[in-house]
Design a protein around this motif. Structure first.
Motif, PDB file in Angstrom:
ATOM      1  N   PHE A 132       0.842  -1.189   0.000  1.00  0.00           N
ATOM      2  CA  PHE A 132       0.000   0.000   0.000  1.00  0.00           C
ATOM      3  C   PHE A 132       0.875   1.237   0.000  1.00  0.00           C
ATOM      4  N   VAL A 133       0.259   2.393  -0.276  1.00  0.00           N
ATOM      5  CA  VAL A 133       0.919   3.688  -0.188  1.00  0.00           C
ATOM      6  C   VAL A 133       0.176   4.513   0.852  1.00  0.00           C
ATOM      7  N   GLU A 134       0.930   5.058   1.789  1.00  0.00           N
ATOM      8  CA  GLU A 134       0.339   5.761   2.935  1.00  0.00           C
ATOM      9  C   GLU A 134       0.408   7.272   2.738  1.00  0.00           C
ATOM     10  N   GLN A 135      -0.728   7.914   2.930  1.00  0.00           N
ATOM     11  CA  GLN A 135      -0.886   9.369   2.916  1.00  0.00           C
ATOM     12  C   GLN A 135      -0.052  10.047   1.824  1.00  0.00           C
ATOM     13  N   PRO A 136      -0.393   9.810   0.567  1.00  0.00           N
ATOM     14  CA  PRO A 136       0.392  10.402  -0.515  1.00  0.00           C
ATOM     15  C   PRO A 136       0.203  11.913  -0.661  1.00  0.00           C
ATOM     16  N   VAL A 137      -0.931  12.461  -0.212  1.00  0.00           N
ATOM     17  CA  VAL A 137      -1.248  13.882  -0.429  1.00  0.00           C
ATOM     18  C   VAL A 137      -1.514  14.568   0.907  1.00  0.00           C
ATOM     19  N   PRO A 138      -1.584  15.904   0.921  1.00  0.00           N
ATOM     20  CA  PRO A 138      -1.831  16.618   2.184  1.00  0.00           C
ATOM     21  C   PRO A 138      -3.084  16.139   2.915  1.00  0.00           C
TER      22      PRO A 138
END
Length: 367
Positions: A216-222
């Motif tokens: 998974f990818v965690e918190q990619p954006v603000p």
């Protein structure tokens, strides 16, 4: 049983190597330790790390809130009246989540001690052992590759890779690690809010083209950009996890309603403690969304509390509780036991923490 005193202490522990993310670089973990004393001789313990870039809190703000707002409300109260105690803490001030978490962890420690059971059994008792990932700080691709190989040699099967400082380098970092460790090692990316939505989609798609399987990818954006978070989730195949976007139950409901993410990351220092974390997990479970239990840069006191919560609940399936493993030494006697990625919970009542070495009493707050 009555609360007779709440005392505050400072704990400073050096790191094995600097901890680097898109938000900050840290060389020493500075923790506030809370001890709650009772008229029956039981002592509960909690911890809060000042993490200004995430929760907005400093050591001074944590200590001031506990000393001036929370302590006057709790002294004389029975800690087994959990619902009352929770709302006394919760309504003492807005925000200040880590300060509230430290006190509430100590309350839960006292509560489980009073019933003579370990906290994870008091909360649900689903399992008594866990497996955590290990964080790879953001550095040059070559250094991150070597750090990843060392972690795998030590027995870690899941790596949390910090990215977000440079898009071109981020791709090189991930490729270098993936090629070095092979397809059997699970890779988790954490951008700590550093990308904008289209940038995140481009980078994740590039990794997908390379067949670099990401868990998974965690918190990619603000954190505030839920529209952007949803855009990323809807335009990649890789699962997207919300972290800094999730502090409380209202955030959880909003994320679910807007279908903005696939997974959720609960941290006690964001939720304000165990009570709210349990609510978030229940909402997520009802919505069919799996949860990760994570931590800030914390010592073993609060990470032990997080591990007890994770062990108690079936829906908490991912663990990012490696913070004590990043410290140059472990000043905490008792609590959870690490064997590389494996975490073992003892059958000792409460958190099972016997002593914390090298504490400095914050006498100006303990009047």
């Amino acid at each position: 049983m009555k609360i007779t005193q709440i005392k505050l202490y400072q704990l400073n522990v050096g790191l094995k190597k600097p901890f680097k993310t898109a938000l900050r670089t840290v060389e020493t973990a500075a923790e506030v330790i809370v001890k709650i004393f009772t008229d029956q001789g039981l002592v509960g313990i909690g911890e809060a790390p000042p993490t200004a870039v995430i929760t907005g809190e400093t050591t001074a703000s944590i200590c001031a809130l506990i000393a001036s707002r929370i302590r006057p409300l709790l002294v004389g109260e029975d800690p087994t009246n959990l619902e009352k105690i929770h709302f006394l803490i919760e309504e003492s001030a807005v925000n200040n989540h880590s300060a509230k978490a430290a006190v509430e962890i100590a309350i839960y420690d006292l509560l489980a001690q009073s019933y003579q059971v370990p906290l994870f059994r008091f909360l649900g008792g689903y399992r008594n052992s866990l497996t955590t990932d290990l964080t790879i700080s953001v550095n040059s691709p070559a250094e991150m590759r070597e750090d990843a190989l060392t972690a795998v040699a030590d027995g870690y099967q899941s790596l949390k890779i910090k990215v977000g400082k440079n898009s071109k380098l981020d791709l090189a970092r991930i490729k270098a690690i993936s090629q070095a460790v092979g397809p059997e090692i699970k890779l988790r990316l954490d951008a700590n809010q550093a990308w904008h939505p289209k940038q995140a989609v481009y980078l994740i798609r590039e990794l997908e083209k390379e067949s670099l399987a990401l868990e998974f990818v965690e918190q990619p954006v603000p954190a505030a950009d839920l529209t952007g978070l949803k855009y990323v989730k809807d335009n990649v195949l890789t699962a997207i996890m919300a972290d800094e976007s999730l502090f409380n139950s209202a955030d959880c409901l909003r994320l679910i309603k807007e279908q903005a993410c696939d997974l959720l990351n609960i941290k006690l220092m964001k939720t304000g403690g165990i009570y709210n974390a349990l609510q978030i997990n229940s909402i997520a479970q009802a919505a069919g969304i799996k949860v990760m239990l994570g931590s800030m840069l914390e010592a073993k006191v609060s990470v032990t509390a997080a591990a007890h919560l994770a062990a108690a609940k079936k829906n908490i399936v991912y663990l990012d509780l490696d913070a004590p493993q990043l410290l140059a030494e472990d000043p905490v006697q008792g609590g959870i036991e690490f064997s590389a990625s494996k975490i073992k919970l003892a059958e000792t009542p409460g958190l099972g923490i016997k002593e914390v070495a090298n504490l400095t009493e914050l006498s100006s707050y303990n009047l």
